[in-house]
Design a protein around this motif. Sequence first.
Motif, PDB file in Angstrom:
ATOM      1  N   TRP A  63     -10.733 -26.409  46.467  1.00 29.71           N
ATOM      2  CA  TRP A  63      -9.910 -27.518  45.993  1.00 29.71           C
ATOM      3  C   TRP A  63      -8.442 -27.266  46.325  1.00 29.71           C
ATOM      4  CZ3 TRP A  63     -12.072 -31.756  43.517  1.00 29.71           C
ATOM      5  CH2 TRP A  63     -13.415 -31.625  43.180  1.00 29.71           C
ATOM      6  N   ARG A  89      -7.710 -32.166  44.749  1.00 27.36           N
ATOM      7  CA  ARG A  89      -8.342 -32.812  45.900  1.00 27.36           C
ATOM      8  C   ARG A  89      -9.352 -31.839  46.499  1.00 27.36           C
ATOM      9  NH1 ARG A  89      -6.668 -36.954  48.856  1.00 27.36           N
ATOM     10  NH2 ARG A  89      -4.561 -36.775  48.048  1.00 27.36           N
ATOM     11  N   HIS A  90     -10.585 -32.317  46.678  1.00 31.32           N
ATOM     12  CA  HIS A  90     -11.618 -31.473  47.271  1.00 31.32           C
ATOM     13  C   HIS A  90     -11.312 -31.299  48.751  1.00 31.32           C
ATOM     14  CE1 HIS A  90     -15.713 -30.252  48.560  1.00 31.32           C
ATOM     15  NE2 HIS A  90     -15.612 -29.565  47.434  1.00 31.32           N
ATOM     16  N   THR A  93     -13.994 -32.985  51.352  1.00 31.95           N
ATOM     17  CA  THR A  93     -14.141 -34.443  51.368  1.00 31.95           C
ATOM     18  C   THR A  93     -12.813 -35.185  51.355  1.00 31.95           C
ATOM     19  OG1 THR A  93     -14.181 -34.690  48.948  1.00 31.95           O
ATOM     20  CG2 THR A  93     -16.306 -34.254  50.077  1.00 31.95           C
ATOM     21  N   GLY A  94     -11.758 -34.518  50.896  1.00 36.59           N
ATOM     22  CA  GLY A  94     -10.460 -35.178  50.752  1.00 36.59           C
ATOM     23  C   GLY A  94     -10.373 -36.075  49.536  1.00 36.59           C
ATOM     24  N   LYS A  95     -11.431 -36.106  48.720  1.00 36.68           N
ATOM     25  CA  LYS A  95     -11.452 -36.975  47.543  1.00 36.68           C
ATOM     26  C   LYS A  95     -10.775 -36.307  46.350  1.00 36.68           C
ATOM     27  CE  LYS A  95     -15.743 -39.286  48.865  1.00 36.68           C
ATOM     28  NZ  LYS A  95     -17.153 -39.483  48.470  1.00 36.68           N
ATOM     29  N   MET A  96     -10.138 -37.151  45.541  1.00 37.30           N
ATOM     30  CA  MET A  96      -9.432 -36.673  44.352  1.00 37.30           C
ATOM     31  C   MET A  96     -10.370 -36.579  43.147  1.00 37.30           C
ATOM     32  SD  MET A  96      -6.281 -36.049  45.134  1.00 37.30           S
ATOM     33  CE  MET A  96      -5.658 -35.830  43.470  1.00 37.30           C
ATOM     34  N   LEU A  97     -10.073 -35.623  42.304  1.00 41.66           N
ATOM     35  CA  LEU A  97     -10.724 -35.488  41.001  1.00 41.66           C
ATOM     36  C   LEU A  97      -9.673 -35.747  39.934  1.00 41.66           C
ATOM     37  CD1 LEU A  97     -13.012 -34.566  39.057  1.00 41.66           C
ATOM     38  CD2 LEU A  97     -12.114 -32.248  39.318  1.00 41.66           C
ATOM     39  N   GLN A 126     -18.833 -36.713  42.395  1.00 44.24           N
ATOM     40  CA  GLN A 126     -18.356 -37.783  43.279  1.00 44.24           C
ATOM     41  C   GLN A 126     -17.216 -37.298  44.186  1.00 44.24           C
ATOM     42  OE1 GLN A 126     -17.515 -40.775  40.311  1.00 44.24           O
ATOM     43  NE2 GLN A 126     -19.475 -41.795  40.677  1.00 44.24           N
ATOM     44  N   ALA A 127     -16.348 -36.461  43.665  1.00 40.46           N
ATOM     45  CA  ALA A 127     -15.258 -35.944  44.484  1.00 40.46           C
ATOM     46  C   ALA A 127     -15.771 -35.011  45.576  1.00 40.46           C
ATOM     47  CB  ALA A 127     -14.236 -35.212  43.603  1.00 40.46           C
TER      48      ALA A 127
END
Length: 129
Positions: A63, A89-90, A93-97, A126-127
Amino acid sequence: MRSPHQIVGDHYAASARGDVAAMMAEVASDVQWTEMAGFPCAGTHVGPDQVVEQVFRVLGRDWEDYRFELETLLDAGPHVVGVGRYRGRHRATGKMLDARVAHVWEVRGGLVRRFEQFTDTLLGAQAMA
């Protein structure tokens, strides 16, 4: 002797500074540190070395800017509850938590004996997906 509330408060302050040695300074050698099933680093980790290697190092590796933001610290004698948010941010994946979280601590004899995390594991999944 410092109170459980002070010990946990100092842990969170060290976490905000990124000072892992200070975070673990008042953790018992046989601490039981439980991360929720379905969340990164899930399971019960025993001892400071396992907590550092299997929780903090993994979170730092996977992360970007992963952090716990403390909102409330509740004093319940030998038990302390920290309420706040996980953010980060993972890397893969670039996705935020952004997830609400509660930590329940047990401190006896001036050392953290138990830690348990309660959070929305779906948001973490999901992140990472």
